[in-house]
Design a protein around this motif. Structure first.
Motif, PDB file in Angstrom:
ATOM      1  N   GLU A  31      36.892 -11.598  83.268  1.00 36.10           N
ATOM      2  CA  GLU A  31      36.708 -10.577  82.247  1.00 36.10           C
ATOM      3  C   GLU A  31      36.577  -9.226  82.933  1.00 36.10           C
ATOM      4  O   GLU A  31      35.831  -9.067  83.892  1.00 36.10           O
ATOM      5  CB  GLU A  31      35.453 -10.863  81.413  1.00 36.10           C
ATOM      6  CG  GLU A  31      35.300  -9.954  80.211  1.00 36.10           C
ATOM      7  CD  GLU A  31      34.115 -10.363  79.345  1.00 36.10           C
ATOM      8  OE1 GLU A  31      34.341 -10.785  78.193  1.00 36.10           O
ATOM      9  OE2 GLU A  31      32.971 -10.248  79.832  1.00 36.10           O
ATOM     10  N   THR A  32      37.335  -8.255  82.465  1.00 34.69           N
ATOM     11  CA  THR A  32      37.312  -6.904  83.031  1.00 34.69           C
ATOM     12  C   THR A  32      37.103  -5.895  81.903  1.00 34.69           C
ATOM     13  O   THR A  32      37.143  -6.250  80.717  1.00 34.69           O
ATOM     14  CB  THR A  32      38.627  -6.590  83.755  1.00 34.69           C
ATOM     15  OG1 THR A  32      39.705  -6.632  82.797  1.00 34.69           O
ATOM     16  CG2 THR A  32      38.905  -7.583  84.876  1.00 34.69           C
ATOM     17  N   ASP A  33      36.901  -4.645  82.282  1.00 31.33           N
ATOM     18  CA  ASP A  33      36.816  -3.598  81.261  1.00 31.33           C
ATOM     19  C   ASP A  33      38.094  -3.585  80.420  1.00 31.33           C
ATOM     20  O   ASP A  33      38.049  -3.360  79.201  1.00 31.33           O
ATOM     21  CB  ASP A  33      36.624  -2.233  81.918  1.00 31.33           C
ATOM     22  CG  ASP A  33      35.245  -2.060  82.525  1.00 31.33           C
ATOM     23  OD1 ASP A  33      34.347  -2.863  82.194  1.00 31.33           O
ATOM     24  OD2 ASP A  33      35.058  -1.125  83.330  1.00 31.33           O
ATOM     25  N   ALA A  34      39.234  -3.850  81.071  1.00 35.49           N
ATOM     26  CA  ALA A  34      40.515  -3.845  80.361  1.00 35.49           C
ATOM     27  C   ALA A  34      40.597  -4.964  79.340  1.00 35.49           C
ATOM     28  O   ALA A  34      40.982  -4.738  78.184  1.00 35.49           O
ATOM     29  CB  ALA A  34      41.662  -3.957  81.368  1.00 35.49           C
ATOM     30  N   THR A  35      40.247  -6.187  79.723  1.00 41.92           N
ATOM     31  CA  THR A  35      40.365  -7.302  78.776  1.00 41.92           C
ATOM     32  C   THR A  35      39.408  -7.128  77.605  1.00 41.92           C
ATOM     33  O   THR A  35      39.749  -7.447  76.460  1.00 41.92           O
ATOM     34  CB  THR A  35      40.098  -8.642  79.476  1.00 41.92           C
ATOM     35  OG1 THR A  35      38.781  -8.654  80.044  1.00 41.92           O
ATOM     36  CG2 THR A  35      41.126  -8.904  80.580  1.00 41.92           C
ATOM     37  N   GLN A  36      38.215  -6.612  77.871  1.00 35.55           N
ATOM     38  CA  GLN A  36      37.258  -6.375  76.784  1.00 35.55           C
ATOM     39  C   GLN A  36      37.796  -5.340  75.802  1.00 35.55           C
ATOM     40  O   GLN A  36      37.693  -5.502  74.581  1.00 35.55           O
ATOM     41  CB  GLN A  36      35.920  -5.910  77.362  1.00 35.55           C
ATOM     42  CG  GLN A  36      35.184  -6.977  78.144  1.00 35.55           C
ATOM     43  CD  GLN A  36      33.904  -6.440  78.774  1.00 35.55           C
ATOM     44  OE1 GLN A  36      33.737  -5.230  78.964  1.00 35.55           O
ATOM     45  NE2 GLN A  36      32.989  -7.335  79.099  1.00 35.55           N
ATOM     46  N   ALA A  37      38.394  -4.263  76.328  1.00 36.25           N
ATOM     47  CA  ALA A  37      38.895  -3.197  75.469  1.00 36.25           C
ATOM     48  C   ALA A  37      40.122  -3.635  74.670  1.00 36.25           C
ATOM     49  O   ALA A  37      40.249  -3.320  73.480  1.00 36.25           O
ATOM     50  CB  ALA A  37      39.236  -1.972  76.320  1.00 36.25           C
ATOM     51  N   ILE A  38      41.027  -4.362  75.306  1.00 31.59           N
ATOM     52  CA  ILE A  38      42.211  -4.848  74.578  1.00 31.59           C
ATOM     53  C   ILE A  38      41.787  -5.820  73.489  1.00 31.59           C
ATOM     54  O   ILE A  38      42.337  -5.816  72.379  1.00 31.59           O
ATOM     55  CB  ILE A  38      43.217  -5.505  75.537  1.00 31.59           C
ATOM     56  CG1 ILE A  38      43.663  -4.529  76.622  1.00 31.59           C
ATOM     57  CG2 ILE A  38      44.452  -5.991  74.761  1.00 31.59           C
ATOM     58  CD1 ILE A  38      44.499  -5.167  77.719  1.00 31.59           C
ATOM     59  N   ALA A  39      40.802  -6.661  73.778  1.00 33.95           N
ATOM     60  CA  ALA A  39      40.295  -7.609  72.778  1.00 33.95           C
ATOM     61  C   ALA A  39      39.750  -6.864  71.560  1.00 33.95           C
ATOM     62  O   ALA A  39      40.037  -7.229  70.410  1.00 33.95           O
ATOM     63  CB  ALA A  39      39.223  -8.502  73.394  1.00 33.95           C
ATOM     64  N   ARG A  40      38.967  -5.819  71.801  1.00 34.47           N
ATOM     65  CA  ARG A  40      38.421  -5.038  70.680  1.00 34.47           C
ATOM     66  C   ARG A  40      39.543  -4.417  69.852  1.00 34.47           C
ATOM     67  O   ARG A  40      39.491  -4.413  68.616  1.00 34.47           O
ATOM     68  CB  ARG A  40      37.482  -3.946  71.205  1.00 34.47           C
ATOM     69  CG  ARG A  40      36.169  -4.458  71.768  1.00 34.47           C
ATOM     70  CD  ARG A  40      35.178  -3.322  71.950  1.00 34.47           C
ATOM     71  NE  ARG A  40      35.654  -2.319  72.915  1.00 34.47           N
ATOM     72  CZ  ARG A  40      35.411  -2.369  74.215  1.00 34.47           C
ATOM     73  NH1 ARG A  40      34.697  -3.380  74.732  1.00 34.47           N
ATOM     74  NH2 ARG A  40      35.856  -1.417  75.012  1.00 34.47           N
ATOM     75  N   ALA A  41      40.552  -3.905  70.523  1.00 34.89           N
ATOM     76  CA  ALA A  41      41.666  -3.270  69.823  1.00 34.89           C
ATOM     77  C   ALA A  41      42.433  -4.273  68.972  1.00 34.89           C
ATOM     78  O   ALA A  41      42.844  -3.976  67.849  1.00 34.89           O
ATOM     79  CB  ALA A  41      42.596  -2.599  70.829  1.00 34.89           C
ATOM     80  N   LEU A  42      42.623  -5.473  69.489  1.00 32.39           N
ATOM     81  CA  LEU A  42      43.330  -6.514  68.728  1.00 32.39           C
ATOM     82  C   LEU A  42      42.488  -7.009  67.557  1.00 32.39           C
ATOM     83  O   LEU A  42      43.021  -7.337  66.488  1.00 32.39           O
ATOM     84  CB  LEU A  42      43.697  -7.678  69.650  1.00 32.39           C
ATOM     85  CG  LEU A  42      44.872  -7.420  70.597  1.00 32.39           C
ATOM     86  CD1 LEU A  42      44.950  -8.505  71.667  1.00 32.39           C
ATOM     87  CD2 LEU A  42      46.193  -7.352  69.829  1.00 32.39           C
TER      88      LEU A  42
ATOM     89  N   ASP B 183      44.857 -12.653  81.652  1.00 30.52           N
ATOM     90  CA  ASP B 183      43.403 -12.815  81.720  1.00 30.52           C
ATOM     91  C   ASP B 183      42.798 -12.842  80.320  1.00 30.52           C
ATOM     92  O   ASP B 183      41.893 -13.640  80.029  1.00 30.52           O
ATOM     93  CB  ASP B 183      42.781 -11.664  82.518  1.00 30.52           C
ATOM     94  CG  ASP B 183      42.886 -11.848  84.028  1.00 30.52           C
ATOM     95  OD1 ASP B 183      43.108 -12.991  84.475  1.00 30.52           O
ATOM     96  OD2 ASP B 183      42.751 -10.849  84.759  1.00 30.52           O
ATOM     97  N   LEU B 184      43.290 -11.980  79.449  1.00 31.61           N
ATOM     98  CA  LEU B 184      42.751 -11.919  78.093  1.00 31.61           C
ATOM     99  C   LEU B 184      43.106 -13.158  77.283  1.00 31.61           C
ATOM    100  O   LEU B 184      42.219 -13.818  76.721  1.00 31.61           O
ATOM    101  CB  LEU B 184      43.292 -10.671  77.376  1.00 31.61           C
ATOM    102  CG  LEU B 184      43.020 -10.597  75.872  1.00 31.61           C
ATOM    103  CD1 LEU B 184      41.527 -10.535  75.599  1.00 31.61           C
ATOM    104  CD2 LEU B 184      43.743  -9.415  75.257  1.00 31.61           C
ATOM    105  N   PHE B 185      44.394 -13.489  77.207  1.00 28.59           N
ATOM    106  CA  PHE B 185      44.830 -14.551  76.302  1.00 28.59           C
ATOM    107  C   PHE B 185      44.512 -15.952  76.814  1.00 28.59           C
ATOM    108  O   PHE B 185      44.489 -16.898  76.029  1.00 28.59           O
ATOM    109  CB  PHE B 185      46.317 -14.407  76.008  1.00 28.59           C
ATOM    110  CG  PHE B 185      46.655 -13.169  75.215  1.00 28.59           C
ATOM    111  CD1 PHE B 185      46.074 -12.954  73.978  1.00 28.59           C
ATOM    112  CD2 PHE B 185      47.515 -12.208  75.715  1.00 28.59           C
ATOM    113  CE1 PHE B 185      46.352 -11.813  73.237  1.00 28.59           C
ATOM    114  CE2 PHE B 185      47.816 -11.060  74.994  1.00 28.59           C
ATOM    115  CZ  PHE B 185      47.227 -10.869  73.751  1.00 28.59           C
TER     116      PHE B 185
END
Length: 351
Positions: free
Chosen positions: A123-134, A152-154
């Motif tokens: 989990e990174t700042d990027a995956t957390q932010a993309i998750a929120r956006a989705l 990493d996200l999916f």
């Protein structure tokens, strides 16, 4: 609703003036009843970094930031053209230039610095932010580098794939197609054909692409064979460098890449691979694309049996395809002359 997985490439021929003209042509004022397209940019931007590093990501981001039909929800950084420290720093510097120019504040989130591992939950700042956006709604993903952050996200949240309207990725090839940009050039030859390229974004993290291929997501591929139909010349860069704002900032950091292409490849300019993604979002009708079967496999035809390369291979319906993808092979933009539109100060309120 069923979706499909799709990829694409780039090419040579019309010049930056024509390509950026088409991007600008799509920058009309959005009617009040039409909401801008929500877009997330995942990038390994490295314009101005030491060594032979392309500026294409930076050009794409600068162009997308001027498209009023697009809402850039966020930007995530990933290793690729350079290490994560470099790509993250440069992406933030570019975001600052865009804010100074337009008043648009792009949020940048640091992502992966190493390739995806199926056995590791990261989990990174990027995956957390993309998750929120989705979670907030449908989103177009524009992948300008390796697909690591998305994998990493999916891998942890496959349910979020339902809100991906399209994943536009700069990668893909046909089996047997060698990437040697000195084709038809008069100088800079090595072993008779100039330097050889590879399907960089795919090769940097094959496992990430393999994970995403398991998802029911529509993907559009913009490949090398597409990018080689457009060329950015020294005249193009001079015009952009003489302008104002983020575009000028990027152009000034593109000189070393252009020099490499002129000296070692033997071409008058370079192919702007990632910039085609920005143009595709602005005017997809300028591209000739088709649904093709795709698979991740070893290509033994391009560089001979002694130099096999794993790639995202498109075409050949007889092969075991994992997905059908939208594969773009031709740029139909013509020779429009609207470079001044991108070089001019955009109609935004600066900070």
């Amino acid at each position: 609703m069923s979706k499909r997985f799709a990829f694409g490439e780039t090419g040579k021929g019309f010049g930056l003036t024509a390509l950026l003209a088409v991007v600008v042509a799509g920058l009309t004022v959005t009617p009040a009843f039409a909401a801008p397209q929500r877009v997330w940019i995942d990038t390994d931007a490295a314009c101005g970094a030491a060594g032979r590093v392309d500026p294409d990501d930076c050009l794409a981001i600068a162009a997308l930031a001027r498209n009023t039909d697009i809402e850039i929800v966020g930007v995530s950084t990933v290793f690729g053209n350079a290490d994560i420290e470099t790509t993250d720093t440069i992406s933030r510097a570019l975001a600052f230039e865009i804010a100074q120019e337009t008043g648009q504040l792009l949020e940048v989130y640091r992502g992966a610095g190493t390739p995806f591992s199926p056995s590791v939950v990261r989990e990174t700042d990027a995956t957390q932010a993309i998750a929120r956006a989705l979670e907030e709604g449908p989103l177009t993903l524009v992948a300008l580098g390796p697909l690591t952050n998305l994998a990493d996200l999916f891998s942890a949240r496959p349910d979020l794939a339902d809100n991906v309207t399209n994943a536009v990725a700069v990668m893909g090839k046909r089996e047997g197609h060698a990437f040697h940009p000195a084709e038809g050039a008069t100088g800079g030859v090595l072993f008779g054909h100039g330097p050889l390229f590879r399907d960089f974004n795919l090769c940097e993290d094959t496992e990430a692409a393999r994970l995403l291929a398991t998802l029911d997501v529509e993907v559009t591929l913009l490949p090398y064979e597409l990018a080689r139909q457009v060329e950015i010349t020294s005249q193009d860069l001079a015009a952009l460098a003489a302008s104002t704002g983020a575009v000028s900032w990027v152009a000034e950091r593109s000189a070393a890449w252009l020099a490499f292409w002129q000296r070692d490849v033997g071409r008058n300019g370079f192919y702007p691979f990632d910039l085609l993604a920005a143009e595709y979002l602005a005017t997809p009708d300028r591209f000739d694309c088709a649904l093709e079967p795709a698979r991740i496999a070893t290509d033994r035809k391009s560089y001979g049996a002694l130099m096999p390369q794993t790639g995202l291979l498109v075409g050949d319906a007889q092969a075991a395809a994992t997905h059908n993808v939208t594969y773009c092979t031709r740029y139909l933009g013509g020779t429009l002359s609207l470079l001044d539109g991108l070089a001019a100060t955009p109609d935004h309120s600066p900070l």
